[in-house]
Design a protein around this motif. Structure first.
Motif, PDB file in Angstrom:
ATOM      1  N   CYS A  34       0.658   5.212   6.671  1.00 37.75           N
ATOM      2  CA  CYS A  34       0.929   3.759   6.494  1.00 37.75           C
ATOM      3  C   CYS A  34       2.608   3.378   6.817  1.00 37.75           C
ATOM      4  CB  CYS A  34       0.956   3.577   5.035  1.00 37.75           C
ATOM      5  SG  CYS A  34       0.668   1.802   4.236  1.00 37.75           S
ATOM      6  N   ARG A  35       3.836   4.230   6.705  1.00 38.49           N
ATOM      7  CA  ARG A  35       4.756   4.078   7.092  1.00 38.49           C
ATOM      8  C   ARG A  35       4.837   3.854   8.498  1.00 38.49           C
ATOM      9  NH1 ARG A  35       7.690   8.377   3.160  1.00 38.49           N
ATOM     10  NH2 ARG A  35       7.816   7.252   1.158  1.00 38.49           N
ATOM     11  N   ALA A  36       4.180   4.749   9.248  1.00 31.91           N
ATOM     12  CA  ALA A  36       4.184   4.504  10.735  1.00 31.91           C
ATOM     13  C   ALA A  36       3.823   3.225  11.200  1.00 31.91           C
ATOM     14  CB  ALA A  36       3.364   5.575  11.354  1.00 31.91           C
ATOM     15  N   THR A  37       2.633   2.656  10.459  1.00 29.21           N
ATOM     16  CA  THR A  37       1.890   1.500  10.935  1.00 29.21           C
ATOM     17  C   THR A  37       3.116   0.370  10.570  1.00 29.21           C
ATOM     18  OG1 THR A  37      -0.244   2.153  10.481  1.00 29.21           O
ATOM     19  CG2 THR A  37       0.149  -0.215  10.221  1.00 29.21           C
TER      20      THR A  37
ATOM     21  N   ALA B   8       0.886  -1.374  -0.001  1.00 32.59           N
ATOM     22  CA  ALA B   8       0.010  -0.074   0.050  1.00 32.59           C
ATOM     23  C   ALA B   8       0.834   1.337  -0.083  1.00 32.59           C
ATOM     24  CB  ALA B   8      -0.966   0.036   1.189  1.00 32.59           C
ATOM     25  N   ALA B   9       1.892   1.205   0.861  1.00 34.82           N
ATOM     26  CA  ALA B   9       2.856   2.390   0.823  1.00 34.82           C
ATOM     27  C   ALA B   9       3.522   2.716  -0.635  1.00 34.82           C
ATOM     28  CB  ALA B   9       3.803   2.172   1.799  1.00 34.82           C
ATOM     29  N   TRP B  10       3.836   1.555  -1.285  1.00 32.21           N
ATOM     30  CA  TRP B  10       4.520   1.538  -2.563  1.00 32.21           C
ATOM     31  C   TRP B  10       3.523   2.185  -3.565  1.00 32.21           C
ATOM     32  CZ3 TRP B  10       8.818   2.538  -4.669  1.00 32.21           C
ATOM     33  CH2 TRP B  10       8.927   2.408  -6.159  1.00 32.21           C
ATOM     34  N   GLU B  11       2.116   1.619  -3.586  1.00 28.32           N
ATOM     35  CA  GLU B  11       1.025   2.375  -4.228  1.00 28.32           C
ATOM     36  C   GLU B  11       0.966   3.720  -4.049  1.00 28.32           C
ATOM     37  OE1 GLU B  11      -0.677   0.793  -6.877  1.00 28.32           O
ATOM     38  OE2 GLU B  11       0.888  -0.734  -6.723  1.00 28.32           O
TER      39      GLU B  11
ATOM     40  N   VAL C 231       3.895  10.287  -7.239  1.00 29.95           N
ATOM     41  CA  VAL C 231       4.729  10.851  -8.147  1.00 29.95           C
ATOM     42  C   VAL C 231       4.024  11.401  -9.333  1.00 29.95           C
ATOM     43  CG1 VAL C 231       6.151  10.034 -10.275  1.00 29.95           C
ATOM     44  CG2 VAL C 231       6.376   8.985  -7.731  1.00 29.95           C
ATOM     45  N   SER C 232       2.719  11.255  -9.451  1.00 30.82           N
ATOM     46  CA  SER C 232       2.059  11.813 -10.425  1.00 30.82           C
ATOM     47  C   SER C 232       1.114  12.992  -9.992  1.00 30.82           C
ATOM     48  CB  SER C 232       1.204  10.959 -11.562  1.00 30.82           C
ATOM     49  OG  SER C 232       0.416  10.132 -10.644  1.00 30.82           O
ATOM     50  N   HIS C 233       0.787  12.931  -8.600  1.00 30.43           N
ATOM     51  CA  HIS C 233      -0.166  13.750  -7.861  1.00 30.43           C
ATOM     52  C   HIS C 233       0.785  14.165  -6.734  1.00 30.43           C
ATOM     53  CE1 HIS C 233      -2.693  11.026 -10.193  1.00 30.43           C
ATOM     54  NE2 HIS C 233      -3.393  12.153 -10.118  1.00 30.43           N
ATOM     55  N   PRO C 234       1.886  15.134  -6.771  1.00 33.10           N
ATOM     56  CA  PRO C 234       2.785  15.520  -5.643  1.00 33.10           C
ATOM     57  C   PRO C 234       2.032  16.305  -4.869  1.00 33.10           C
ATOM     58  CG  PRO C 234       3.278  16.596  -7.633  1.00 33.10           C
ATOM     59  CD  PRO C 234       2.342  15.677  -7.865  1.00 33.10           C
TER      60      PRO C 234
END
Length: 84
Positions: free
Chosen positions: A41-44, A17-20, A26-29
């Motif tokens: 997500c990273r914290a989880t 999920a984090a990668w997605e 990348v396309s919606h900064p």
């Protein structure tokens, strides 16, 4: 499925999920909602990895040699033999 396998699967699902979310950003900064979701997500992921390592030890294979060329001395898949 064991508790260990379920926890590992949960970690992998959150990593996916984090990668997605990263790819989306990348396309919606300027998408603040996605950026916030990525941080959550990273914290989880960090929390789940800590839980896993507290219960079962390192999540990563630490038994591998520190030599980056160690894989060259291992048998190649076609050298392993099999049902011939």
């Amino acid at each position: 499925m064991t508790e260990q396998a379920m926890l590992k699967r949960k970690i992998e699902a959150h990593k996916f999920a984090a990668w997605e979310l990263h790819l989306f950003l990348v396309s919606h900064p300027n998408n603040c909602d996605a950026a916030k979701k990525l941080e959550e997500c990273r914290a989880t992921i960090e929390k789940l990895i800590k839980e896993y390592e507290d219960k079962y030890g390192s999540l990563f294979d630490t038994s591998m040699s520190t030599s980056r060329w160690q894989w060259v001395s291992s048998p190649w898949p076609w050298e392993l033999g099999g049902d011939e």
